[in-house]
Write a protein that holds these residues in place. Structure first.
Motif, PDB file in Angstrom:
ATOM      1  N   ALA A  69       0.836  -1.210   0.000  1.00 10.80           N
ATOM      2  CA  ALA A  69       0.000   0.000   0.000  1.00 10.80           C
ATOM      3  C   ALA A  69       0.867   1.255   0.000  1.00 10.80           C
ATOM      4  N   LEU A  70       1.980   1.225   0.745  1.00 13.30           N
ATOM      5  CA  LEU A  70       2.912   2.356   0.732  1.00 13.30           C
ATOM      6  C   LEU A  70       3.487   2.575  -0.666  1.00 13.30           C
ATOM      7  N   ILE A  71       3.807   1.483  -1.335  1.00 12.78           N
ATOM      8  CA  ILE A  71       4.376   1.570  -2.679  1.00 12.78           C
ATOM      9  C   ILE A  71       3.350   2.161  -3.642  1.00 12.78           C
ATOM     10  N   HIS A  72       2.107   1.700  -3.563  1.00  7.64           N
ATOM     11  CA  HIS A  72       1.078   2.202  -4.482  1.00  7.64           C
ATOM     12  C   HIS A  72       0.737   3.660  -4.223  1.00  7.64           C
ATOM     13  N   ARG A  73       0.912   4.099  -2.993  1.00  9.35           N
ATOM     14  CA  ARG A  73       0.584   5.483  -2.643  1.00  9.35           C
ATOM     15  C   ARG A  73       1.648   6.468  -3.132  1.00  9.35           C
ATOM     16  N   MET A  74       2.872   5.988  -3.336  1.00 11.08           N
ATOM     17  CA  MET A  74       3.954   6.873  -3.780  1.00 11.08           C
ATOM     18  C   MET A  74       3.773   7.232  -5.260  1.00 11.08           C
ATOM     19  N   PRO A  75       4.159   8.459  -5.636  1.00  9.71           N
ATOM     20  CA  PRO A  75       4.012   8.860  -7.044  1.00  9.71           C
ATOM     21  C   PRO A  75       5.034   8.160  -7.929  1.00  9.71           C
ATOM     22  N   THR A  76       4.616   7.905  -9.159  1.00 12.17           N
ATOM     23  CA  THR A  76       5.522   7.314 -10.140  1.00 12.17           C
ATOM     24  C   THR A  76       6.135   8.447 -10.938  1.00 12.17           C
ATOM     25  N   ARG A  77       7.441   8.558 -10.876  1.00  9.62           N
ATOM     26  CA  ARG A  77       8.129   9.627 -11.577  1.00  9.62           C
ATOM     27  C   ARG A  77       8.558   9.127 -12.957  1.00  9.62           C
ATOM     28  N   GLN A  78       8.192   9.898 -13.965  1.00 14.38           N
ATOM     29  CA  GLN A  78       8.560   9.528 -15.321  1.00 14.38           C
ATOM     30  C   GLN A  78       9.291  10.693 -15.962  1.00 14.38           C
ATOM     31  N   LYS A  79      10.343  10.379 -16.649  1.00 11.13           N
ATOM     32  CA  LYS A  79      11.078  11.420 -17.361  1.00 11.13           C
ATOM     33  C   LYS A  79      10.355  11.733 -18.653  1.00 11.13           C
ATOM     34  N   SER A  80      10.267  13.002 -18.941  1.00 13.06           N
ATOM     35  CA  SER A  80       9.643  13.393 -20.200  1.00 13.06           C
ATOM     36  C   SER A  80      10.610  13.126 -21.346  1.00 13.06           C
ATOM     37  N   THR A  81      10.046  12.952 -22.513  1.00 12.59           N
ATOM     38  CA  THR A  81      10.893  12.688 -23.670  1.00 12.59           C
ATOM     39  C   THR A  81      11.642  13.962 -24.056  1.00 12.59           C
ATOM     40  N   ALA A  82      12.782  13.780 -24.623  1.00 16.01           N
ATOM     41  CA  ALA A  82      13.598  14.924 -25.031  1.00 16.01           C
ATOM     42  C   ALA A  82      12.919  15.640 -26.196  1.00 16.01           C
ATOM     43  N   PRO A  83      12.945  16.950 -26.185  1.00 15.50           N
ATOM     44  CA  PRO A  83      12.326  17.671 -27.299  1.00 15.50           C
ATOM     45  C   PRO A  83      13.095  17.429 -28.596  1.00 15.50           C
ATOM     46  N   ALA A  84      12.398  17.555 -29.694  1.00 17.37           N
ATOM     47  CA  ALA A  84      13.030  17.348 -30.997  1.00 17.37           C
ATOM     48  C   ALA A  84      14.115  18.402 -31.211  1.00 17.37           C
ATOM     49  N   ILE A  85      15.192  17.968 -31.811  1.00 18.82           N
ATOM     50  CA  ILE A  85      16.319  18.870 -32.042  1.00 18.82           C
ATOM     51  C   ILE A  85      15.946  19.835 -33.156  1.00 18.82           C
ATOM     52  N   LYS A  86      15.996  21.096 -32.833  1.00 19.40           N
ATOM     53  CA  LYS A  86      15.656  22.140 -33.790  1.00 19.40           C
ATOM     54  C   LYS A  86      16.940  22.844 -34.178  1.00 19.40           C
ATOM     55  N   PRO A  87      17.153  23.075 -35.477  1.00 19.32           N
ATOM     56  CA  PRO A  87      18.384  23.765 -35.869  1.00 19.32           C
ATOM     57  C   PRO A  87      18.425  25.178 -35.287  1.00 19.32           C
ATOM     58  N   VAL A  88      19.628  25.616 -34.971  1.00 25.13           N
ATOM     59  CA  VAL A  88      19.809  26.930 -34.371  1.00 25.13           C
ATOM     60  C   VAL A  88      19.412  28.025 -35.352  1.00 25.13           C
ATOM     61  N   PHE A  89      19.735  27.805 -36.598  1.00 25.43           N
ATOM     62  CA  PHE A  89      19.461  28.828 -37.612  1.00 25.43           C
ATOM     63  C   PHE A  89      18.688  28.194 -38.758  1.00 25.43           C
ATOM     64  N   GLU A  90      17.640  28.846 -39.176  1.00 29.53           N
ATOM     65  CA  GLU A  90      16.897  28.391 -40.346  1.00 29.53           C
ATOM     66  C   GLU A  90      17.005  29.456 -41.430  1.00 29.53           C
ATOM     67  N   ARG A  91      17.356  29.025 -42.600  1.00 29.13           N
ATOM     68  CA  ARG A  91      17.503  29.965 -43.712  1.00 29.13           C
ATOM     69  C   ARG A  91      16.139  30.439 -44.183  1.00 29.13           C
ATOM     70  N   ASP A  92      16.094  31.698 -44.570  1.00 31.70           N
ATOM     71  CA  ASP A  92      14.895  32.265 -45.169  1.00 31.70           C
ATOM     72  C   ASP A  92      15.006  32.065 -46.676  1.00 31.70           C
ATOM     73  N   GLU A  93      14.156  31.211 -47.206  1.00 27.28           N
ATOM     74  CA  GLU A  93      14.235  30.858 -48.628  1.00 27.28           C
ATOM     75  C   GLU A  93      13.966  32.055 -49.531  1.00 27.28           C
ATOM     76  N   GLN A  94      13.148  32.976 -49.071  1.00 29.06           N
ATOM     77  CA  GLN A  94      12.847  34.158 -49.885  1.00 29.06           C
ATOM     78  C   GLN A  94      14.110  34.993 -50.091  1.00 29.06           C
ATOM     79  N   GLN A  95      14.922  35.137 -49.069  1.00 27.78           N
ATOM     80  CA  GLN A  95      16.180  35.881 -49.205  1.00 27.78           C
ATOM     81  C   GLN A  95      17.096  35.190 -50.204  1.00 27.78           C
ATOM     82  N   GLY A  96      17.163  33.873 -50.136  1.00 26.70           N
ATOM     83  CA  GLY A  96      17.991  33.116 -51.073  1.00 26.70           C
ATOM     84  C   GLY A  96      17.533  33.282 -52.507  1.00 26.70           C
ATOM     85  N   ARG A  97      16.217  33.266 -52.727  1.00 24.12           N
ATOM     86  CA  ARG A  97      15.692  33.453 -54.088  1.00 24.12           C
ATOM     87  C   ARG A  97      16.001  34.862 -54.617  1.00 24.12           C
ATOM     88  N   MET A  98      15.870  35.875 -53.726  1.00 23.74           N
ATOM     89  CA  MET A  98      16.177  37.248 -54.158  1.00 23.74           C
ATOM     90  C   MET A  98      17.649  37.381 -54.520  1.00 23.74           C
TER      91      MET A  98
END
Length: 142
Positions: A69-98
């Motif tokens: 009962a003590l075990i069931h009463r304790m909270p279960t801690r779960q690690k959240s999944t790592a966020p998706a890796i986002k590039p630091v810089f994203e090119r603006d395609e419109q600037q490249g076309r110009m």
């Protein structure tokens, strides 16, 4: 004011009975030392204690049920999944076309070559450089 009936410590009693049943178990001994130092155990440690204590035949089922009962009463801690890796810089395609349009029509345009080098090196164009780029595109009819 003094308590007439001291609190019953089921975890401590189960640990002591496990030490009697498994005197050379380093797991039980380390749990007992940690329980004496901290005063509590984690959920995983209590689950391991429950697994060891359930093998002891002389241990009362009431104590095991209390531990469960003590075990069931304790909270279960779960690690959240790592966020998706986002590039630091994203090119603006419109600037490249110009830039490509300007350099396609005027391949030796010095300012366009400079801005293209910055663009290719993933550097952000400042607001004045971006305004210049738009002005060149508009004035050159590209």
């Amino acid at each position: 004011m003094e308590k007439k009936k001291p609190d019953i410590d089921i975890v401590n009693e189960i640990l002591e009975e496990c030490i009697m049943a498994y005197p050379v178990s380093s797991f039980i001994i380390s749990l007992y030392k940690q329980y004496l130092q901290r005063g509590s155990l984690s959920k995983k440690q209590l689950q391991g204690l429950y697994a060891k204590a359930s093998k002891i035949e002389l241990l009362s089922p009431g104590k095991l049920a209390t531990l469960e009962a003590l075990i069931h009463r304790m909270p279960t801690r779960q690690k959240s999944t790592a966020p998706a890796i986002k590039p630091v810089f994203e090119r603006d395609e419109q600037q490249g076309r110009m830039l490509d349009a300007i350099l396609g029509k005027y391949p030796n345009h010095k300012m366009a070559l400079f801005l293209k080098a910055k663009y290719d090196n993933d550097e952000t164009l400042s607001s004045t450089e971006l305004a210049d780029l738009k002005r060149f595109t508009k004035s050159l009819g590209v």
